[in-house]
Design a protein around this motif. Structure first.
Motif, PDB file in Angstrom:
ATOM      1  N   VAL A   1      -1.899   2.105   9.755  1.00  0.00           N
ATOM      2  CA  VAL A   1      -2.443   2.273   8.404  1.00  0.00           C
ATOM      3  C   VAL A   1      -2.672   0.900   7.783  1.00  0.00           C
ATOM      4  N   GLU A   2      -3.552   0.871   6.777  1.00  0.00           N
ATOM      5  CA  GLU A   2      -3.826  -0.345   6.027  1.00  0.00           C
ATOM      6  C   GLU A   2      -3.760  -0.036   4.545  1.00  0.00           C
ATOM      7  N   GLU A   3      -3.255  -0.989   3.781  1.00  0.00           N
ATOM      8  CA  GLU A   3      -3.352  -0.889   2.332  1.00  0.00           C
ATOM      9  C   GLU A   3      -4.728  -1.399   1.926  1.00  0.00           C
ATOM     10  N   ARG A   4      -5.515  -0.518   1.343  1.00  0.00           N
ATOM     11  CA  ARG A   4      -6.868  -0.897   0.970  1.00  0.00           C
ATOM     12  C   ARG A   4      -7.252  -0.163  -0.311  1.00  0.00           C
ATOM     13  N   SER A   5      -7.761  -0.911  -1.281  1.00  0.00           N
ATOM     14  CA  SER A   5      -8.186  -0.340  -2.565  1.00  0.00           C
ATOM     15  C   SER A   5      -7.067   0.465  -3.212  1.00  0.00           C
TER      16      SER A   5
ATOM     17  N   GLY B   1       2.130  -4.510  -5.627  1.00  0.00           N
ATOM     18  CA  GLY B   1       3.295  -4.315  -6.475  1.00  0.00           C
ATOM     19  C   GLY B   1       3.546  -2.895  -6.899  1.00  0.00           C
ATOM     20  N   GLN B   2       2.593  -2.000  -6.642  1.00  0.00           N
ATOM     21  CA  GLN B   2       2.754  -0.611  -7.073  1.00  0.00           C
ATOM     22  C   GLN B   2       3.760   0.123  -6.200  1.00  0.00           C
ATOM     23  N   LEU B   3       4.611   0.925  -6.834  1.00  0.00           N
ATOM     24  CA  LEU B   3       5.576   1.749  -6.111  1.00  0.00           C
ATOM     25  C   LEU B   3       4.954   3.112  -5.838  1.00  0.00           C
TER      26      LEU B   3
END
Length: 294
Positions: free
Chosen positions: A278-282, A203-205
């Motif tokens: 790329v991956e969203e991680r941490s 949810g972070q922009l």
């Protein structure tokens, strides 16, 4: 057919259109990025991100169009049934500005949307990008150049629903010097380039943007503390890409993979678009192993 290594583009932007099973690639022509008068903007297309057809003429200026050189950073957004191109132009005695163009199809032909640029008249501006807030309100994020303010600035301005006008005054989001990874030049100048907004899975922009780094041109992340475009914005300590490449944007392929495209190296005329997984991680974006196919 061409591979990305054959295409001399800066500031790449890839628009996936699923109903056509086609990716469209736009960017700044490397041959005329700094010198000469460009013919306009071209577009390439691909169904697999490996083999690219084109270039096709996406925008050709009419005889009364104000921009004469520095045709930079076109990016295309689908909004309310049409395709809108946000691009930067320059002319002698006229401040660099972002003008909005419009077409019914990603191949164009794109026509001017409104009679004048959308950025402030006397500001040296570039790299406008469209962002739609959660409530449906359109905003444009853009850069005010270091050439005019030394410490490059990042702004957001609300747009009218039809994208013809701005609503209210631009809001300063941050300056280049707020990022620890942004390196001042010999004259103290610091660059703001290539903003791109992304809503993370948590949810972070976040905003991707580029500047001069300590190992060359770099791309980092800023984070909206409020989750809204107006911020406040907090900078990550280190860039996500520091190997002399930048002006990036994110998109998904047909399989749901998150991909980053940017140009590297930042050296004319050697720059080429590249695509990274790329991956969203941490809470951040991590580069996966680069596919040699790209």
């Amino acid at each position: 057919m061409k591979r990305l290594s054959d295409i001399n583009l800066r500031d790449p932007y890839i628009l996936p259109v699923s109903r056509e099973n086609t990716y469209y690639l736009y960017g700044t022509d490397g041959a005329t990025a700094w010198h000469g008068k460009p013919a306009g903007f071209d577009v390439y297309k691909s169904c697999d991100l490996l083999n690219w057809e084109g270039p096709y003429p996406a925008f050709r200026p009419g005889p009364t169009f104000w921009g004469t050189h520095h045709y930079w950073a076109p990016e295309v957004h689908f909004y309310q049934g049409k395709f809108y191109m946000f691009a930067s132009f320059k002319a002698e005695g006229i401040a660099r500005a972002t003008h909005i163009l419009v077409a019914d199809h990603p191949l164009g032909p794109f026509q001017t949307h409104g009679d004048s640029p959308i950025t402030p008249r006397h500001w040296e501006c570039l790299d406008g990008t469209l962002y739609i807030e959660k409530d449906g309100t359109p905003w444009m994020v853009f850069c005010r150049e270091w050439l005019q303010v030394t410490d490059g600035e990042m702004y957001a301005v609300q747009l009218a629903p039809n994208l013809y006008d701005t609503v209210g005054e631009p809001i300063l989001l941050f300056k280049a010097s707020s990022a620890p990874w942004s390196k001042p030049g010999e004259g103290g100048e610091q660059v703001t380039d290539g903003p791109y907004l992304h809503r993370m899975g948590n949810g972070q922009l976040v905003m991707l943007w580029s500047s001069g780094g300590y190992q060359g041109y770099a791309t980092g992340l800023a984070r909206s503390v409020s989750g809204k475009i107006i911020g406040p914005w907090k900078q990550d300590e280190t860039p996500i890409f520091h190997e002399d490449g930048g002006h990036g944007m994110l998109f998904q392929d047909w399989y749901g993979n998150l991909l980053l495209t940017l140009h590297a190296p930042n050296n004319n005329p050697k720059e080429r678009p590249i695509i990274l997984r790329v991956e969203e991680r941490s809470g951040t974006l991590e580069m996966k192993e680069v596919s040699s196919a790209f």
